[in-house]
Scaffold this active site. Sequence first.
Site, mmCIF file in Angstrom:
data_model
loop_
_atom_site.group_PDB
_atom_site.id
_atom_site.type_symbol
_atom_site.label_atom_id
_atom_site.label_comp_id
_atom_site.label_asym_id
_atom_site.label_seq_id
_atom_site.Cartn_x
_atom_site.Cartn_y
_atom_site.Cartn_z
ATOM 1 N N TYR A 165 0.837 -1.202 0.000
ATOM 2 C CA TYR A 165 0.000 0.000 0.000
ATOM 3 C C TYR A 165 0.863 1.239 0.000
ATOM 4 O O TYR A 165 2.081 1.161 0.214
ATOM 5 C CB TYR A 165 -0.954 -0.008 1.207
ATOM 6 N N LYS A 201 6.455 -1.943 1.943
ATOM 7 C CA LYS A 201 5.298 -1.335 2.627
ATOM 8 C C LYS A 201 4.109 -2.290 2.506
ATOM 9 O O LYS A 201 3.144 -2.046 1.783
ATOM 10 C CB LYS A 201 4.985 0.040 2.025
ATOM 11 N N GLU A 211 12.476 2.405 13.850
ATOM 12 C CA GLU A 211 11.550 3.408 13.303
ATOM 13 C C GLU A 211 10.253 3.309 14.069
ATOM 14 O O GLU A 211 10.056 2.393 14.868
ATOM 15 C CB GLU A 211 11.300 3.156 11.814
ATOM 16 N N LEU A 227 11.228 1.173 6.812
ATOM 17 C CA LEU A 227 10.632 1.593 5.545
ATOM 18 C C LEU A 227 11.415 2.820 5.040
ATOM 19 O O LEU A 227 11.705 3.722 5.824
ATOM 20 C CB LEU A 227 9.175 1.990 5.786
HETATM 21 N N1 PLP Z 1 7.785 3.750 8.638
HETATM 22 C C1 PLP Z 1 6.613 3.085 8.666
HETATM 23 C C2 PLP Z 1 6.577 1.732 9.305
HETATM 24 C C3 PLP Z 1 5.451 3.650 8.105
HETATM 25 O O1 PLP Z 1 4.287 2.966 8.124
HETATM 26 C C4 PLP Z 1 5.514 4.948 7.542
HETATM 27 C C5 PLP Z 1 4.328 5.586 6.948
HETATM 28 O O2 PLP Z 1 3.234 5.105 7.030
HETATM 29 C C6 PLP Z 1 6.746 5.622 7.544
HETATM 30 C C7 PLP Z 1 7.861 4.990 8.087
HETATM 31 C C8 PLP Z 1 6.872 6.987 6.940
HETATM 32 O O3 PLP Z 1 6.882 6.914 5.542
HETATM 33 P P1 PLP Z 1 6.460 8.160 4.649
HETATM 34 O O4 PLP Z 1 7.384 9.303 5.027
HETATM 35 O O5 PLP Z 1 6.710 7.702 3.261
HETATM 36 O O6 PLP Z 1 5.041 8.467 4.945
#
Ligand code: PLP
Length: 281
Positions: free
Chosen positions: A33, A147, A179, A203
């Site tokens: 997603y 993701k 994270e 991620l």
């Molecule tokens: N890490 C995780 C586990 C996430 O689910 C998300 C966003 O949903 C992020 C980091 C941040 O990613 P982004 O900056 O692309 O929204």
Amino acid sequence: MSDVLYVNGRFTTTDERVLGVEDRGFQFGDAVYEVFKFVGKRPIFLAEHHGRMERGLGEIDIASPWDLTRFAAVMRELLERTAFDDGIVYVQVTRGEANRVHFYPEGMTPTVVAYSRSFLFPDAAAKERGIAIITTPDLRWKQCQVKSVNLLANALAKKKAQRAGAMEAVFVGDGIVREGASSNFFVVRGGRVITHPLDEHILPGVVRDQAIGLALAAKIRVDERPLRDDELFDLDEAFITSTTMGVMPVVEIDGRIIGNSRRGEITTTLQAMLDEVEARA
Ligand code: PLP
């Protein structure tokens, strides 16, 4: 007015029940997603989100349903049909629908859905106030760069945070701070920004990447290195990044106050720089 839902090539609303019960996204979490933000109907960092989705699909052996041009065209139409100007779009691509057996048939047709939602992004006061977070053991699978919709560990961690009066839970594994459950995590110490390096434990956040680029542009040193959990006891600033939160100060970790409970200088600088980039995106 309803939100707008795109499903397998047509537009409808989220009131319509569109998925089969044997869709592998539902049965196996066999899906990836994305969530991107739009402001004044302008999608923010669309190509970056598309790129990450393509990589994720490749890693789990799902054929990509759309190149960037097609993706951008569908998203443009989705936003045109949407009644509100600001919000988020949730996109999910599953392997598709088939009889429930673990080994999936070759050449399945992916299920593709995307829908808009209005969303209240943090205002100036919230961005100054910051948030409390907790740390929690990392119980996720070992391919966190994908993701995937397998968010059980994330949802449980986030609920644990909420019950502790915090907004986010940050995963710690093997003594390393990785994270957040839905964000990337940064600290500042001695004028340097430190965040986990890109690997299978985190991620590759779109806003993480922006924050690093902006810090470097502001001549702030960035160390992408594993951060030990005992280093959390000696910080000047901390913040998280995500599509919905932007750069958000962290003022409390596991009940300990960070930076006199105030947003730090580098965090403030990065927030202002990100606002500018998003206004131009
Ligand atoms: N890490 C995780 C586990 C996430 O689910 C998300 C966003 O949903 C992020 C980091 C941040 O990613 P982004 O900056 O692309 O929204």
